[in-house]
Design a protein around this motif. Structure first.
Motif, short mmCIF file in Angstrom:
data_model
loop_
_atom_site.label_atom_id
_atom_site.label_comp_id
_atom_site.label_asym_id
_atom_site.label_seq_id
_atom_site.Cartn_x
_atom_site.Cartn_y
_atom_site.Cartn_z
N THR A 11 0.73 -1.26 -0.23
CA THR A 11 -0.07 0.05 0.21
C THR A 11 0.91 1.19 0.18
OG1 THR A 11 -0.19 0.11 2.26
CG2 THR A 11 -1.87 -1.04 1.07
N ALA A 12 2.07 1.25 0.10
CA ALA A 12 3.28 2.31 -0.10
C ALA A 12 3.11 2.96 -1.36
CB ALA A 12 4.44 1.87 0.45
N ARG A 13 3.04 4.16 -1.53
CA ARG A 13 3.12 5.11 -2.85
C ARG A 13 4.47 5.64 -2.78
NH1 ARG A 13 -2.11 8.47 -3.57
NH2 ARG A 13 -1.04 8.47 -5.67
N ILE A 14 5.25 5.22 -3.88
CA ILE A 14 6.68 5.84 -4.20
C ILE A 14 6.88 6.58 -5.46
CG2 ILE A 14 9.10 5.25 -4.08
CD1 ILE A 14 8.62 2.93 -2.18
N HIS A 15 7.18 7.57 -5.54
CA HIS A 15 7.36 8.15 -6.97
C HIS A 15 8.40 7.54 -7.71
CE1 HIS A 15 8.24 11.46 -9.90
NE2 HIS A 15 6.99 11.93 -9.55
N PRO A 16 8.32 7.34 -8.84
CA PRO A 16 9.21 6.55 -9.72
C PRO A 16 10.56 7.34 -9.50
CG PRO A 16 7.44 7.02 -10.78
CD PRO A 16 7.17 7.75 -9.79
N VAL A 25 13.15 -0.26 4.57
CA VAL A 25 11.87 -0.92 4.75
C VAL A 25 10.86 0.15 4.36
CG1 VAL A 25 10.35 -2.20 6.26
CG2 VAL A 25 12.62 -2.90 5.97
N VAL A 26 10.00 0.08 3.71
CA VAL A 26 8.84 1.17 3.77
C VAL A 26 7.61 0.59 4.10
CG1 VAL A 26 7.73 2.77 2.23
CG2 VAL A 26 10.33 2.12 1.97
N GLY A 27 6.92 1.01 4.99
CA GLY A 27 5.72 0.31 5.76
C GLY A 27 4.42 0.56 5.00
N GLU A 28 3.34 -0.08 5.80
CA GLU A 28 2.04 0.23 4.85
C GLU A 28 1.68 1.87 4.89
OE1 GLU A 28 0.54 -1.91 3.41
OE2 GLU A 28 1.30 -3.79 4.21
N PHE A 29 1.07 2.28 3.61
CA PHE A 29 0.53 3.41 3.51
C PHE A 29 1.47 4.68 3.61
CE2 PHE A 29 -2.88 0.76 4.86
CZ PHE A 29 -3.72 0.87 3.85
N ALA A 30 2.78 4.31 3.66
CA ALA A 30 3.75 5.33 3.62
C ALA A 30 3.94 6.24 2.18
CB ALA A 30 5.18 4.97 3.83
N GLU A 45 8.16 3.49 9.42
CA GLU A 45 6.89 2.64 9.56
C GLU A 45 5.60 3.15 8.94
OE1 GLU A 45 6.54 3.05 13.93
OE2 GLU A 45 7.93 1.76 14.29
N PRO A 46 4.48 2.51 9.05
CA PRO A 46 3.34 2.95 8.42
C PRO A 46 3.11 4.25 8.55
CG PRO A 46 2.96 0.95 9.21
CD PRO A 46 4.25 1.31 9.82
N SER A 63 9.28 6.65 12.91
CA SER A 63 7.90 6.09 13.20
C SER A 63 6.56 6.50 12.58
CB SER A 63 7.89 6.21 14.84
OG SER A 63 9.04 5.52 15.24
N ALA A 64 5.73 5.86 12.93
CA ALA A 64 4.52 6.03 12.25
C ALA A 64 3.91 7.63 12.34
CB ALA A 64 3.39 5.03 12.90
N GLY A 65 3.26 8.13 11.22
CA GLY A 65 2.66 9.30 11.35
C GLY A 65 3.79 10.54 11.26
N THR A 66 4.88 10.40 11.28
CA THR A 66 6.03 11.52 10.98
C THR A 66 5.90 11.86 9.52
OG1 THR A 66 7.26 10.64 12.71
CG2 THR A 66 8.41 11.99 10.83
N VAL A 67 6.10 13.40 9.38
CA VAL A 67 6.18 13.92 8.05
C VAL A 67 7.57 14.69 8.26
CG1 VAL A 67 5.00 15.56 6.54
CG2 VAL A 67 3.72 14.14 8.10
#
Length: 261
Positions: A11-16, A25-30, A45-46, A63-67
């Protein structure tokens, strides 16, 4: 480019145009935007969001939720390219935000081996050294400089352009609105010196002779009623060590002035 050994959640989205290093490691919805580099063995993390023009070195743990790499919280910002550069082996815990620089091509820089706890913010153009601790809910305003191994407790707020010296420790819920010299302990609503950071210095392996020299320097600086330059001259003359020289140089380079007792 995503290295073949990287682990990417479906579910991660990574720009080409992002670069994901070996073993990352890239978590879910990152979400990772273009012009981002993620170093080897770094773990996201996710729900981590890494915005463009951000670079992370190896073995960071986010960790999760960090921007990371947010636009600066500066009404003068007009959208030009600027950078966030994060070194190696940092731990940045949940729900944290770090901005990139305001001026075109400027940068926010985080060093190596820092432990940055939850729910806080590091603003544009800050420079954080190595092996610092920034506890939960601390707010670090723009252009702040934090030297190596400083400890910033929970709820601390640091005014823009302030400087935190090496191995200084700031007590919880303190407002820092001036420069904070290295090696000492600080607290109160308006930051005030309270003696040596003895726990931190001993943990760092400072010898008894090092502590004695810094105690003398503290007394000359804060207890002697001397004018600042006279106190600095006496520190240089009476207790000339590596650490007291750094203390004196830090104070002499201060533009905002140092905090007092």
């Amino acid at each position: 480019m995503i290295h073949s050994s990287a682990q990417i959640a479906p579910t991660a989205r990574i720009h080409p145009e992002a670069d994901i290093g070996p073993g990352a490691v890239v978590g879910e919805f990152a979400v990772i935007e273009q012009d981002v580099a993620i170093g080897p063995q770094t773990r996201l993390e996710p729900y981590v969001y890494v915005k463009r023009w951000t670079t992370l070195g190896e073995r960071n743990e986010i960790s999760a939720g960090t921007v990371l790499g947010t636009d600066p919280l500066d009404k003068g910002f007009t959208g030009e390219r600027s950078y966030l550069k994060i070194g190696k082996r940092n731990k940045i815990r949940e729900h944290y935000t770090i901005s990139r620089g305001t001026a075109p091509e400027s940068e926010t820089v985080i060093g190596d081996d820092n432990y940055i706890m939850t729910s806080g913010h590091i603003a544009h153009n800050c420079r954080i050294g190595n092996q610092t601790v920034i506890a939960s809910c601390a707010l670090v305003a723009g252009y702040v400089e934090v030297e190596d191994r400083a400890f910033i407790s929970g709820g601390v707020v640091i005014h823009q352009y302030s400087r935190i010296g090496r191995m200084a420790m700031i007590g919880g819920n303190t407002r820092v609105n001036s420069d904070v010299p290295p090696f000492f302990l600080y607290s109160d609503f308006n930051v005030a010196a309270k003696g040596l950071n003895l726990v931190g210095l001993r943990r760092a392996g400072f010898k008894a002779s090092d502590l004695a020299a810094l105690k003398t320097a503290y007394k000359l600086l804060y207890k002697s009623n001397l004018k600042l330059e006279i106190a600095l001259q006496r520190i240089e003359t009476e207790v000339p060590t590596e650490h007291t020289r750094h203390l004196v140089a830090f104070i002499r380079s201060s533009k905002r002035g140092i905090c007092r007792e």
